[in-house]
Design a protein around this motif. Structure first.
Motif, PDB file in Angstrom:
ATOM      1  N   THR A 151       1.529  -1.389   0.081  1.00 46.43           N
ATOM      2  CA  THR A 151       0.151   0.380  -0.079  1.00 46.43           C
ATOM      3  C   THR A 151       0.935   1.382  -0.535  1.00 46.43           C
ATOM      4  N   GLY A 152       2.109   1.058   0.649  1.00 45.39           N
ATOM      5  CA  GLY A 152       3.144   2.387   0.797  1.00 45.39           C
ATOM      6  C   GLY A 152       3.444   3.066  -0.177  1.00 45.39           C
ATOM      7  N   TYR A 153       4.324   1.378  -1.767  1.00 45.20           N
ATOM      8  CA  TYR A 153       4.615   1.591  -2.450  1.00 45.20           C
ATOM      9  C   TYR A 153       3.287   2.525  -3.658  1.00 45.20           C
ATOM     10  N   CYS A 154       2.566   1.895  -3.303  1.00 41.23           N
ATOM     11  CA  CYS A 154       1.246   2.547  -4.627  1.00 41.23           C
ATOM     12  C   CYS A 154       1.361   3.959  -4.605  1.00 41.23           C
ATOM     13  N   LEU A 155       1.264   4.356  -2.249  1.00 39.49           N
ATOM     14  CA  LEU A 155       1.152   5.951  -2.681  1.00 39.49           C
ATOM     15  C   LEU A 155       2.101   6.487  -2.649  1.00 39.49           C
ATOM     16  N   VAL A 156       3.454   5.901  -2.653  1.00 39.90           N
ATOM     17  CA  VAL A 156       4.413   6.821  -3.364  1.00 39.90           C
ATOM     18  C   VAL A 156       4.099   7.118  -4.766  1.00 39.90           C
ATOM     19  N   ALA A 157       3.697   6.192  -5.428  1.00 39.58           N
ATOM     20  CA  ALA A 157       3.245   6.491  -7.014  1.00 39.58           C
ATOM     21  C   ALA A 157       2.884   7.161  -7.109  1.00 39.58           C
ATOM     22  N   LEU A 158       1.572   7.083  -6.662  1.00 40.14           N
ATOM     23  CA  LEU A 158       0.616   8.124  -7.161  1.00 40.14           C
ATOM     24  C   LEU A 158       0.892   9.750  -7.182  1.00 40.14           C
ATOM     25  N   PRO A 159       1.915  10.457  -6.642  1.00 42.22           N
ATOM     26  CA  PRO A 159       1.745  11.692  -6.760  1.00 42.22           C
ATOM     27  C   PRO A 159       2.967  11.438  -8.714  1.00 42.22           C
ATOM     28  N   ILE A 160       3.089  11.358  -8.406  1.00 41.92           N
ATOM     29  CA  ILE A 160       3.579  10.443 -10.188  1.00 41.92           C
ATOM     30  C   ILE A 160       2.694  10.018 -11.174  1.00 41.92           C
ATOM     31  N   LEU A 161       1.577   9.260 -10.854  1.00 42.87           N
ATOM     32  CA  LEU A 161       0.936   9.224 -11.592  1.00 42.87           C
ATOM     33  C   LEU A 161      -0.284  10.583 -12.339  1.00 42.87           C
ATOM     34  N   ALA A 177      -5.893   9.053 -13.127  1.00 40.47           N
ATOM     35  CA  ALA A 177      -4.466   8.784 -11.900  1.00 40.47           C
ATOM     36  C   ALA A 177      -4.896   8.065 -11.049  1.00 40.47           C
ATOM     37  N   VAL A 178      -6.276   7.744 -10.683  1.00 41.05           N
ATOM     38  CA  VAL A 178      -6.572   7.107  -8.840  1.00 41.05           C
ATOM     39  C   VAL A 178      -7.035   6.175 -10.003  1.00 41.05           C
ATOM     40  N   VAL A 179      -7.440   6.136 -10.937  1.00 41.27           N
ATOM     41  CA  VAL A 179      -7.622   5.047 -11.577  1.00 41.27           C
ATOM     42  C   VAL A 179      -6.866   3.460 -11.464  1.00 41.27           C
ATOM     43  N   LEU A 180      -5.708   5.267 -12.313  1.00 40.83           N
ATOM     44  CA  LEU A 180      -4.202   4.231 -11.777  1.00 40.83           C
ATOM     45  C   LEU A 180      -3.943   3.814 -10.787  1.00 40.83           C
ATOM     46  N   PHE A 181      -3.803   4.416  -9.971  1.00 37.29           N
ATOM     47  CA  PHE A 181      -3.776   3.714  -8.801  1.00 37.29           C
ATOM     48  C   PHE A 181      -5.024   3.014  -8.103  1.00 37.29           C
ATOM     49  N   GLN A 182      -5.555   2.565  -8.390  1.00 36.76           N
ATOM     50  CA  GLN A 182      -6.134   1.463  -8.214  1.00 36.76           C
ATOM     51  C   GLN A 182      -5.900   0.386  -8.974  1.00 36.76           C
ATOM     52  N   ALA A 183      -5.611   0.409  -9.825  1.00 38.45           N
ATOM     53  CA  ALA A 183      -4.900  -0.607 -11.038  1.00 38.45           C
ATOM     54  C   ALA A 183      -3.806  -0.650  -9.959  1.00 38.45           C
ATOM     55  N   LEU A 184      -2.911  -0.156 -10.008  1.00 37.71           N
ATOM     56  CA  LEU A 184      -1.686  -0.971  -9.298  1.00 37.71           C
ATOM     57  C   LEU A 184      -1.991  -1.297  -8.177  1.00 37.71           C
ATOM     58  N   SER A 185      -2.852  -0.714  -7.281  1.00 40.36           N
ATOM     59  CA  SER A 185      -2.825  -1.786  -5.873  1.00 40.36           C
ATOM     60  C   SER A 185      -3.179  -2.845  -6.734  1.00 40.36           C
ATOM     61  N   LEU A 189      -1.160  -6.373  -4.863  1.00 39.03           N
ATOM     62  CA  LEU A 189      -1.985  -7.157  -3.776  1.00 39.03           C
ATOM     63  C   LEU A 189      -2.587  -8.221  -4.255  1.00 39.03           C
ATOM     64  N   GLY A 190      -3.150  -8.386  -5.599  1.00 37.80           N
ATOM     65  CA  GLY A 190      -3.630  -9.453  -5.919  1.00 37.80           C
ATOM     66  C   GLY A 190      -2.354 -10.318  -6.668  1.00 37.80           C
ATOM     67  N   ARG A 191      -1.108 -10.124  -7.024  1.00 36.47           N
ATOM     68  CA  ARG A 191       0.078 -11.346  -7.147  1.00 36.47           C
ATOM     69  C   ARG A 191       0.820 -12.023  -5.859  1.00 36.47           C
ATOM     70  N   ALA A 192       0.119 -10.777  -4.624  1.00 34.46           N
ATOM     71  CA  ALA A 192       1.079 -11.335  -3.709  1.00 34.46           C
ATOM     72  C   ALA A 192       0.220 -12.049  -2.886  1.00 34.46           C
TER      73      ALA A 192
END
Length: 256
Positions: A151-161, A177-185, A189-192
């Motif tokens: 979750t922290g990784y995704c949040l760090v990526a959000l400003p870039i997106l 960018a919000v949609v891409l943020f949720q896609a990354l999450s 998480l799905g892979r994990a």
């Protein structure tokens, strides 16, 4: 709790970005996100909340095979509901916004702006469907540290997106960018959680594909019917509601 707290920072960051755009952008984002959060809270996250008890019991029993099967089954249900919500939400976003906000001081351009942002925002519902079940699945196995880290990784990526939308002064790109943020999450998480997209053990199969095609088709047909009849907003929503209910009932039968 920590992971949830980080996720709650995402809307704050997006609103901060929206404040750098044109006048009214923050209010438009607020309305669009609230209209998206309503079906997510009622129909999507409830599936993962209820599933957490099942996952925890299976994890405690040490039955990894049954646990993995339960995770896929709950994820499929969540994705199915999310597809139906997205299809009808996108199709009926404009009458919905007109019905809820059209009697105030907002003009036609402002209503159209909120409706467009809502349509874009609704595409994140499918990704939230995956990530919410994955979080419950991982938490049930006491892998909470992994959830927090991803979750922290995704949040760090959000400003870039969000940077392209801010630089282009585009509220639509910023909502994207919000949609891409949720896609990354959802991907992380799905892979994990060990979720796969396709194959015998995958989340996407023929039944899910059939439901998706039917949902999109019925949503489009009912929206076209409402437009041809020049229905007022309340009647258009009624027509869409009937179609939504029929597809939801059919999906429940199809996924048995």
């Amino acid at each position: 709790v920590g992971a949830t707290g980080l996720m709650l920072l995402a809307p704050v960051l997006i609103r901060a970005g929206a404040s750098l755009l044109s006048d009214g952008a923050v209010a438009s984002f607020n309305y669009a996100q609230k209209l998206t959060e309503l079906p997510v809270g009622i129909l999507i996250t409830t599936i993962s909340t209820v599933a957490l008890t099942t996952f925890s019991s299976l994890a405690a029993a040490g039955d990894s095979t049954v646990l993995a099967s339960a995770g896929r089954e709950r994820a499929r249900r969540s994705i199915t509901v999310a597809i139906i919500v997205t299809a009808f939400g996108v199709a009926f976003a404009r009458p919905l916004v007109a019905f809820l906000l059209g009697r105030g001081a907002m003009d036609a351009d402002a209503l159209d702006r909120v409706a467009t942002l809502t349509q874009i925002s609704l595409f994140q519902v499918i990704f939230v469907a995956v990530s919410s079940v994955a979080i419950a699945y991982l938490n049930a196995q006491l892998r909470t540290g992994l959830v927090l880290r991803l979750t922290g990784y995704c949040l760090v990526a959000l400003p870039i997106l969000a940077l392209p939308g801010i630089l282009l002064k585009s509220d639509q790109a910023l909502m994207g960018a919000v949609v891409l943020f949720q896609a990354l999450s959802a991907v992380l998480l799905g892979r994990a959680a060990g979720f796969r997209l396709t194959g015998a053990m995958g989340l996407i199969d023929l039944r899910l594909g059939t439901v998706a095609v039917i949902a999109v088709g019925v949503a489009w047909l009912t929206a076209e019917a409402a437009a041809i009849l020049a229905s007022p907003a309340w009647l258009a929503l009624g027509i869409g509601g009937v179609g939504f209910g029929v597809v939801m009932l059919g999906a429940g039968w199809r996924l048995k």
